[in-house]
Design a protein around this motif. Structure first.
Motif, PDB file in Angstrom:
ATOM      1  N   ASN A 213       0.805  -1.232   0.000  1.00  0.00           N
ATOM      2  CA  ASN A 213       0.000   0.000   0.000  1.00  0.00           C
ATOM      3  C   ASN A 213       0.830   1.270   0.000  1.00  0.00           C
ATOM      4  O   ASN A 213       0.304   2.341  -0.302  1.00  0.00           O
ATOM      5  CB  ASN A 213      -0.897   0.067   1.254  1.00  0.00           C
ATOM      6  CG  ASN A 213      -1.890  -1.047   1.348  1.00  0.00           C
ATOM      7  OD1 ASN A 213      -1.517  -2.207   1.401  1.00  0.00           O
ATOM      8  ND2 ASN A 213      -3.172  -0.700   1.372  1.00  0.00           N
TER       9      ASN A 213
ATOM     10  N   SER B  15      -6.448  -0.260   4.457  1.00  0.00           N
ATOM     11  CA  SER B  15      -5.538   0.884   4.415  1.00  0.00           C
ATOM     12  C   SER B  15      -4.079   0.457   4.529  1.00  0.00           C
ATOM     13  O   SER B  15      -3.178   1.242   4.202  1.00  0.00           O
ATOM     14  CB  SER B  15      -5.875   1.878   5.536  1.00  0.00           C
ATOM     15  OG  SER B  15      -5.761   1.259   6.811  1.00  0.00           O
TER      16      SER B  15
ATOM     17  N   PRO C  90      -5.510   6.156   3.576  1.00  0.00           N
ATOM     18  CA  PRO C  90      -5.291   5.778   2.175  1.00  0.00           C
ATOM     19  C   PRO C  90      -5.418   6.972   1.242  1.00  0.00           C
ATOM     20  O   PRO C  90      -6.193   7.906   1.495  1.00  0.00           O
ATOM     21  CB  PRO C  90      -6.376   4.734   1.915  1.00  0.00           C
ATOM     22  CG  PRO C  90      -7.392   4.926   2.972  1.00  0.00           C
ATOM     23  CD  PRO C  90      -6.730   5.582   4.134  1.00  0.00           C
TER      24      PRO C  90
ATOM     25  N   THR D  13      -0.926   4.785   0.785  1.00  0.00           N
ATOM     26  CA  THR D  13      -1.311   5.090   2.163  1.00  0.00           C
ATOM     27  C   THR D  13      -0.192   5.840   2.883  1.00  0.00           C
ATOM     28  O   THR D  13       0.993   5.536   2.726  1.00  0.00           O
ATOM     29  CB  THR D  13      -1.622   3.798   2.924  1.00  0.00           C
ATOM     30  OG1 THR D  13      -2.777   3.185   2.346  1.00  0.00           O
ATOM     31  CG2 THR D  13      -1.893   4.057   4.402  1.00  0.00           C
TER      32      THR D  13
END
Length: 408
Positions: A43, A63, A361, A366
């Motif tokens: 992420n 997230s 996010p 993120t």
């Protein structure tokens, strides 16, 4: 309850680590993670954050809370016996699965961590960057080990240039070369991750062949493999704690059936004079998760990574979890990193601003920021709000109120 003054002396949620240190048993604290930097890891395109001895990761679903913890697990897997870089990457689906979808100009995946103590936060620094190159689906782009400001390992070196195949293995995983920093390798290898799934404890055949399964498949085998005196002492401590959470439970012990299979059995107060015995197949999900959590806290001094420990537990029990962590740290100063969605868990007055990491996010990846970096959150705490009320609105998913429209 833990003395809130130990963890929140100024009323603004700033952790007094010196107070923890003076109350910890022993003259030296164990090593801990003090800083983590991630580049293009799942992420995250770029994360650069300090880590407290007790840290709570909060954010919306998907997230990256689990992915952040997995970066630390990744170093554990690279360092562990029978592991290594190739196995750790393949277990996660390869470099292309690890690389952030938002990665653009720099396609390499990089992890940098600082390891130290409260009085020496940068005692060790380890950096690993890897990617794909030519015929190599996995190749090390950089490996760096620094001890007290002095580089111990810096790769690629001349030998790596002469033989590129060397760049498929880290020095961290090789006992013939990691002697100068074996303490660091041992620290990473000792990291423990727990996300116990009660059904796997009840049906261990699903996890046959797996050792130290973080989801609990071999949890009872782990108990059975612990020296008897240690195991019994821990189970007595766990039983004392569970008496306040599980009505009528008065005794826990490990037993084996006729086939030699280990079982966790508990005695409950009952109308019969000797009570009633049940094993793990009859325990509730909450009881099994709480036993696993308490056992993990007593098992070792290396960092402990926990996924949503509040699952299946009564809110009044969840509210005691931060204080329980604090008491454990007063004895051993063990580092604990926790992902959570629970407002009850964050209502403990001892949770400090620097202990809460907020994940948000974004289309570009993120971000992670300490709650201490939000002036608005500090102002809300000054106004009398709890940490949960001040922090969780920042993690609220956009449009969550639209979910009830699903059936229309």
């Amino acid at each position: 309850m833990v003395d809130a003054g130990v963890l929140w002396p100024d009323g603004l949620g700033r952790t007094n680590q010196h107070a923890i240190e003076t109350r910890a048993s022993g003259s030296r604290l164990p090593l801990r993670l003090t800083h983590v930097t991630l580049e293009n890891w799942r992420n995250f395109t770029r994360v650069d954050v300090d880590i407290a001895r007790r840290s709570f990761l909060v954010g919306p679903n998907a997230s990256g809370k689990s992915n952040f913890l997995d970066a630390i697990r990744f170093l554990r897997d690279v360092s562990s016996v029978g592991g290594g870089l190739l196995a750790a990457v393949h277990q996660r689906g390869g470099v292309s699965r690890l690389r952030s979808l938002a990665a653009r100009q720099n396609p390499d995946v990089a992890i940098r961590v600082s390891v130290g103590r409260d009085d020496a936060a940068d005692l060790w620094r380890y950096e690993l960057a890897f990617g794909q190159e030519g015929k190599h689906e996995l190749i090390i782009k950089r490996e760096l080990v620094v001890h007290e400001g002095v580089a111990v390992v810096e790769r690629p070196d001349t030998d790596d240039v002469a033989d590129p195949e060397r760049r498929t293995q880290t020095y961290l995983e090789q006992v013939n070369v990691n002697r100068p920093f074996r303490d660091l390798a041992g620290f990473f290898a000792g990291v423990r991750y727990l996300h116990l799934v009660p059904q796997l404890v009840r049906e261990p055949d699903r996890s046959v062949g797996r050792a130290n399964d973080p989801f609990g498949g071999d949890f009872l085998e782990q108990l059975a493999g612990t020296p008897a005196n240690t195991r019994e002492a821990r189970l007595r401590r766990i039983t004392r704690a569970l008496r306040f959470a599980v009505p009528q439970l008065v005794e826990l012990k490990l037993d084996r059936d006729k086939r030699g299979t280990p079982h966790l059995v508990g005695r409950y107060e009952h109308w019969r004079p000797r009570g009633a015995w049940q094993n793990e197949t009859q325990f509730s999900d909450g009881t099994l998760r709480l036993v696993g959590l308490l056992w993990a806290l007593l098992d070792g001094t290396s960092p402990l990574l926990l996924e949503e420990p509040e699952l299946s537990l009564h809110p009044d029990i969840v509210r005691q979890i931060p204080a329980m962590f604090a008491r454990v740290q007063r004895r051993s100063s063990r580092q604990v990193l926790v992902s959570t969605h629970s407002s009850d868990l964050l209502r403990d007055d001892g949770v400090g601003l620097d202990e809460v990491l907020i994940l948000r996010p974004d289309p570009e990846g993120t971000t992670i920021r300490s709650a201490a970096g939000f002036a608005e959150i500090e102002a809300l705490l000054r106004g009398g709000l709890t940490m949960a009320d001040a922090v969780l609105p920042w993690t609220r998913p956009r449009g969550a109120e639209q979910l009830p429209l699903f059936a229309e």
